[in-house]
Scaffold this motif. Sequence first.
Motif, PDB file in Angstrom:
ATOM      1  N   ASP A   1       1.723   1.871  -3.633  1.00  0.00           N
ATOM      2  CA  ASP A   1       0.501   2.320  -4.310  1.00  0.00           C
ATOM      3  C   ASP A   1       0.232   3.799  -4.031  1.00  0.00           C
ATOM      4  OD1 ASP A   1       0.203  -0.308  -5.191  1.00  0.00           O
ATOM      5  OD2 ASP A   1      -1.280  -0.819  -3.658  1.00  0.00           O
ATOM      6  N   ALA A   2       0.341   4.194  -2.765  1.00  0.00           N
ATOM      7  CA  ALA A   2       0.097   5.591  -2.384  1.00  0.00           C
ATOM      8  C   ALA A   2       1.163   6.516  -2.974  1.00  0.00           C
ATOM      9  CB  ALA A   2       0.072   5.724  -0.860  1.00  0.00           C
ATOM     10  N   TYR A   3       2.400   6.064  -2.981  1.00  0.00           N
ATOM     11  CA  TYR A   3       3.503   6.852  -3.541  1.00  0.00           C
ATOM     12  C   TYR A   3       3.282   7.055  -5.039  1.00  0.00           C
ATOM     13  CZ  TYR A   3       8.445   8.218  -4.323  1.00  0.00           C
ATOM     14  OH  TYR A   3       9.601   8.869  -4.667  1.00  0.00           O
TER      15      TYR A   3
ATOM     16  N   ARG B   1       0.393   6.952  -6.694  1.00  0.00           N
ATOM     17  CA  ARG B   1      -0.758   7.843  -6.881  1.00  0.00           C
ATOM     18  C   ARG B   1      -0.366   9.299  -6.661  1.00  0.00           C
ATOM     19  NH1 ARG B   1      -3.677   3.712  -4.891  1.00  0.00           N
ATOM     20  NH2 ARG B   1      -3.450   4.292  -2.710  1.00  0.00           N
TER      21      ARG B   1
ATOM     22  N   SER C   1       0.822  -1.215   0.000  1.00  0.00           N
ATOM     23  CA  SER C   1       0.000   0.000   0.000  1.00  0.00           C
ATOM     24  C   SER C   1       0.859   1.271   0.000  1.00  0.00           C
ATOM     25  CB  SER C   1      -0.959  -0.001   1.197  1.00  0.00           C
ATOM     26  OG  SER C   1      -0.229  -0.050   2.416  1.00  0.00           O
ATOM     27  N   PHE C   2       2.086   1.186   0.510  1.00  0.00           N
ATOM     28  CA  PHE C   2       2.976   2.354   0.484  1.00  0.00           C
ATOM     29  C   PHE C   2       3.328   2.697  -0.954  1.00  0.00           C
ATOM     30  CE2 PHE C   2       6.740   4.889   0.615  1.00  0.00           C
ATOM     31  CZ  PHE C   2       6.665   5.614   1.783  1.00  0.00           C
TER      32      PHE C   2
ATOM     33  N   GLU D   1      -1.669   6.906   3.834  1.00  0.00           N
ATOM     34  CA  GLU D   1      -1.729   7.461   2.478  1.00  0.00           C
ATOM     35  C   GLU D   1      -1.713   8.986   2.505  1.00  0.00           C
ATOM     36  OE1 GLU D   1      -4.034   7.203  -1.774  1.00  0.00           O
ATOM     37  OE2 GLU D   1      -4.469   5.712  -0.261  1.00  0.00           O
ATOM     38  N   LYS D   2      -2.416   9.567   3.458  1.00  0.00           N
ATOM     39  CA  LYS D   2      -2.428  11.029   3.582  1.00  0.00           C
ATOM     40  C   LYS D   2      -1.029  11.547   3.891  1.00  0.00           C
ATOM     41  CE  LYS D   2      -4.685  14.761   6.098  1.00  0.00           C
ATOM     42  NZ  LYS D   2      -5.593  15.134   7.176  1.00  0.00           N
TER      43      LYS D   2
ATOM     44  N   ILE E   1       1.875  10.024   3.207  1.00  0.00           N
ATOM     45  CA  ILE E   1       2.726   9.791   2.033  1.00  0.00           C
ATOM     46  C   ILE E   1       2.483  10.883   1.001  1.00  0.00           C
ATOM     47  CG2 ILE E   1       3.195   8.205   0.116  1.00  0.00           C
ATOM     48  CD1 ILE E   1       2.366   5.933   2.186  1.00  0.00           C
ATOM     49  N   THR E   2       1.234  11.226   0.769  1.00  0.00           N
ATOM     50  CA  THR E   2       0.894  12.297  -0.180  1.00  0.00           C
ATOM     51  C   THR E   2       1.489  13.623   0.268  1.00  0.00           C
ATOM     52  OG1 THR E   2      -1.131  11.157  -0.825  1.00  0.00           O
ATOM     53  CG2 THR E   2      -1.023  13.524  -1.292  1.00  0.00           C
TER      54      THR E   2
END
Length: 144
Positions: free
Chosen positions: A49-51, A53, A46-47, A127-128, A130-131
Motif C-alpha cells: 500500500d505504501a509503495y 502510494r 501495508s508495505f 511508510e515514511k 518506504i516513501t
Amino acid sequence: MFSKLACTAVALLALSGCAIRQNVKPVERFDSKVVCIVDNSSVRASFMDAYERALTNKGYAVKKLASGSSLVECPVTSTYTATWRWDLAMYMAYAEIVVYKNAKPAGKATYDATRGGGNMGKFIAAEKKITELVDQLFPNLAGS
C-alpha cells in the motif's frame, strides 16, 4: 578513573556495531508511466500500500501482478521484500525494492536495520521510510 574510561570504551565499542545501512541505485528515466509490482504475500500488505502510494505521488500508475508473475509481463516491473522485528516495539528491520526494465535490473533500494542493536533510529515509521526509498529510487517524476 580507569574504570570510567573502560566503561566508556566498552559502550562506544558496543554502539559502533549498531549500524543502519541504506543503499539506493536509482533508476534512469522511463518512457513508461506504468510500474507493475509483483505481489509478495509474505510481506505485510501495508508495505505494498505504501509503495503504491509513493509511486502514485510521483506520477506513476501501478499495476499489481500476482505473486510469482514473470518479470516480462510489463516493460517496468518491480519486486519487494521486507521484514519486521520486535525490540521494545515492532519496527521494519529490512526492506528491499528492485526495479526491472525489460526484465533486466534497472535500480535497487535497500534499507537494513538488522544490525541496528541499540540504535534508536531503527524505530522509524515504515511508510515514511518506504516513501523515502521510492523518492530516491525514482528521482524523476513519471515521464520527466
